[in-house]
Design a protein around this motif. Sequence first.
Motif, short mmCIF file in Angstrom:
data_model
loop_
_atom_site.label_atom_id
_atom_site.label_comp_id
_atom_site.label_asym_id
_atom_site.label_seq_id
_atom_site.Cartn_x
_atom_site.Cartn_y
_atom_site.Cartn_z
N MET A 115 0.83 -1.19 -0.10
CA MET A 115 0.15 -0.02 -0.07
C MET A 115 0.58 1.43 0.04
O MET A 115 0.63 2.30 -0.56
N HIS A 116 1.92 1.19 0.80
CA HIS A 116 2.81 2.19 0.90
C HIS A 116 3.36 2.80 -0.56
O HIS A 116 3.12 3.84 -0.94
N HIS A 117 3.94 1.58 -1.30
CA HIS A 117 4.20 1.98 -2.45
C HIS A 117 3.26 2.31 -3.54
O HIS A 117 3.59 2.90 -4.61
N TYR A 118 2.14 1.89 -3.54
CA TYR A 118 1.03 2.26 -4.50
C TYR A 118 0.68 3.55 -4.32
O TYR A 118 0.66 4.46 -5.13
N LYS A 119 0.56 3.99 -3.09
CA LYS A 119 0.40 5.38 -2.81
C LYS A 119 1.29 6.28 -3.22
O LYS A 119 1.13 7.29 -3.53
N ALA A 120 2.68 5.86 -3.00
CA ALA A 120 3.75 6.71 -3.43
C ALA A 120 3.80 6.95 -5.11
O ALA A 120 4.00 8.09 -5.57
N ALA A 121 3.57 5.90 -5.72
CA ALA A 121 3.48 5.87 -7.07
C ALA A 121 2.18 6.98 -7.53
O ALA A 121 2.43 7.63 -8.45
N LEU A 122 1.19 6.80 -6.91
CA LEU A 122 -0.21 7.53 -7.43
C LEU A 122 0.28 9.01 -6.87
O LEU A 122 -0.06 9.62 -7.72
N SER A 123 0.88 9.35 -5.88
CA SER A 123 1.05 10.61 -5.42
C SER A 123 2.23 11.19 -6.22
O SER A 123 2.03 12.59 -6.58
N ALA A 124 3.05 10.42 -6.99
CA ALA A 124 3.94 11.09 -7.98
C ALA A 124 3.30 11.69 -9.18
O ALA A 124 3.90 12.22 -10.14
N LEU A 125 2.21 10.81 -9.47
CA LEU A 125 1.59 11.43 -10.63
C LEU A 125 0.93 12.79 -10.62
O LEU A 125 0.65 13.56 -11.64
N GLU A 126 0.66 13.39 -9.41
CA GLU A 126 -0.13 14.53 -9.28
C GLU A 126 1.00 15.67 -9.34
O GLU A 126 2.31 15.50 -9.45
N GLY A 127 0.33 16.94 -9.42
CA GLY A 127 1.22 18.19 -9.57
C GLY A 127 1.60 18.47 -8.22
O GLY A 127 1.51 17.69 -7.23
N ALA A 128 2.55 19.38 -7.96
CA ALA A 128 3.35 19.66 -6.92
C ALA A 128 2.33 19.98 -5.56
O ALA A 128 2.37 19.53 -4.46
N LYS A 129 1.11 20.58 -5.90
CA LYS A 129 0.29 20.99 -4.81
C LYS A 129 -0.48 19.62 -4.43
O LYS A 129 -0.70 19.41 -3.17
N GLU A 130 -0.93 18.91 -5.39
CA GLU A 130 -1.72 17.64 -5.21
C GLU A 130 -0.76 16.75 -4.85
O GLU A 130 -1.12 16.01 -3.78
N ARG A 131 0.73 16.45 -5.08
CA ARG A 131 1.38 15.70 -4.41
C ARG A 131 1.70 15.88 -3.07
O ARG A 131 1.65 15.26 -2.27
N ALA A 132 1.57 17.18 -2.47
CA ALA A 132 1.68 17.55 -0.83
C ALA A 132 0.54 17.34 -0.30
O ALA A 132 0.62 16.63 0.70
N HIS A 133 -0.66 17.41 -0.89
CA HIS A 133 -1.98 16.86 -0.31
C HIS A 133 -1.83 15.45 -0.06
O HIS A 133 -2.15 14.71 0.88
N ASN A 134 -1.67 14.91 -1.27
CA ASN A 134 -1.53 13.29 -1.04
C ASN A 134 -0.55 12.84 -0.08
O ASN A 134 -0.92 11.77 0.45
N TRP A 135 0.48 13.29 -0.12
CA TRP A 135 1.45 12.96 0.97
C TRP A 135 0.94 13.01 2.29
O TRP A 135 1.09 12.08 2.97
N ARG A 136 0.19 14.24 2.65
CA ARG A 136 -0.30 14.30 3.91
C ARG A 136 -1.19 13.09 4.44
O ARG A 136 -1.36 12.66 5.19
N GLU A 137 -2.18 13.08 3.16
CA GLU A 137 -3.12 12.00 3.33
C GLU A 137 -2.82 10.53 3.68
O GLU A 137 -3.24 9.73 4.37
N ARG A 138 -1.67 10.40 2.73
CA ARG A 138 -1.03 9.04 2.90
C ARG A 138 -0.33 8.65 4.10
O ARG A 138 -0.77 7.45 4.64
N ILE A 139 0.22 9.68 4.80
CA ILE A 139 0.93 9.35 5.92
C ILE A 139 -0.03 9.24 7.01
O ILE A 139 0.02 8.52 8.02
N ARG A 140 -1.00 10.34 7.01
CA ARG A 140 -2.32 10.13 7.94
C ARG A 140 -2.99 8.60 7.88
O ARG A 140 -3.20 8.04 8.90
N LEU A 141 -3.29 8.30 6.82
CA LEU A 141 -3.92 6.89 6.55
C LEU A 141 -3.11 5.85 6.92
O LEU A 141 -3.45 4.87 7.81
N GLU A 142 -1.58 5.95 6.55
CA GLU A 142 -0.76 5.03 7.20
C GLU A 142 -0.64 4.70 8.43
O GLU A 142 -0.49 3.94 9.38
N VAL A 143 -0.55 6.09 9.31
CA VAL A 143 -0.36 6.10 10.66
C VAL A 143 -1.53 5.41 11.27
O VAL A 143 -1.52 4.69 12.25
N GLU A 144 -2.92 5.80 10.81
CA GLU A 144 -4.18 5.39 11.30
C GLU A 144 -4.35 3.84 11.22
O GLU A 144 -4.73 3.00 12.01
#
Length: 403
Positions: A115-144
Amino acid sequence: MPMKGIKGLALVLATLLVGSLIPLGLAEGNNTTGSYTGALDNSTREIMIAGQLIDQLQRLSKLAEDRIEPIKDKLPENSTILTNYQLAEEYTDKAVNEYEAGDYYGSILDSLTAMHHYKAALSALEGAKERAHNWRERIRLEVERTNEYFRFVERTIRLAENQGIDVSNLTRLYNETRDAYKTVLDDLKAGDYEKAKADYEAAKEKKDLLDEELRRVREELAYANADKIVRDFLIKGEKGMEIAQKAIEVGEENGYNVTELRERLDAFTALYDQVKTLADEGRWEEALRVMEGNRETIIEFHGAVEFVLRKARERELNEKLKDARAFLREMNDRIQRDSKALEELKREGVDTTRAEVQLRVAVQELRTGVGLLRAGKPLQAREHFAVSLEMLHRVEEFILAHS
């Protein structure tokens, strides 16, 4: 021998294994053995955690496939997207194989990694702003999501304490790791994303230490329960060999090449005989060491058997869904019948906890499928119907075994 090499044969055989040719009741659908090298109890919770993660992982895999495959050829070979995507696929295969072989602990860890790697791949597809948003969401979900892992650790601590095993180091690392992940969540809530990133890296380092100690304690627990683990292995192995042998016979009768499946069966049979000889002599720890040394053989064999059975059940579901109304009536009837049967077994003193949970899952998945069917989403509905049908198979196997 790679799993992919047998899938073509298994798919053909699966079409022949429905109905009287190979009773699905032969299958040990409950996966009662758990991990041959670590799992010590038949915890329904551990099975459900692994199953839920596999379900989430498969959905995430489909999402990543839809977004990445169309542009895959346009990306450079060293692309972050491709690197993470390929790693995710590898860990996904590993997690599914471990789940099918009953190694729920390994499946949980590898599902989270995939899941970590899938989310990392998907995050890299987005623009700079969207990538930052995805990173925060990914970390939050992984932590939870680590909450499920922490419950697994807590259960291991309780089991080890009951066996008189020293868990002081494991308990310390557990508390430190849990607090570290809580700090990351606090950072995200406060909007301090740079600190969250640094604290997340520190939390992962803590978790690596916790994983190492957890494996050590579970290995110690395994040897304290070697007789139980070996007995479960022999029960599941015997049923798996019956299924594989029947599949080979059917394949040969119809002129199919069953060489690969026979090789898997022969390798597992030799291992089974060796373990059984040691078990018959009461040499449980030696038998467990033999199993540990041949873990790949065990996983490959049970993976092949589960694949054949899964394809057979998928074909069964396809046939049943040709008349959706009849299928739903049948499922409702079976649920009512199984519920009454479990109540009777419970009155007789049988521990029906596992089967009761599986029945509740069957009911919930059936309801979800019906809702999706009404919403005009038959493909999504089918996925939930498949889970419901699988759970009912397991419940009915439990009832049959205890009746």
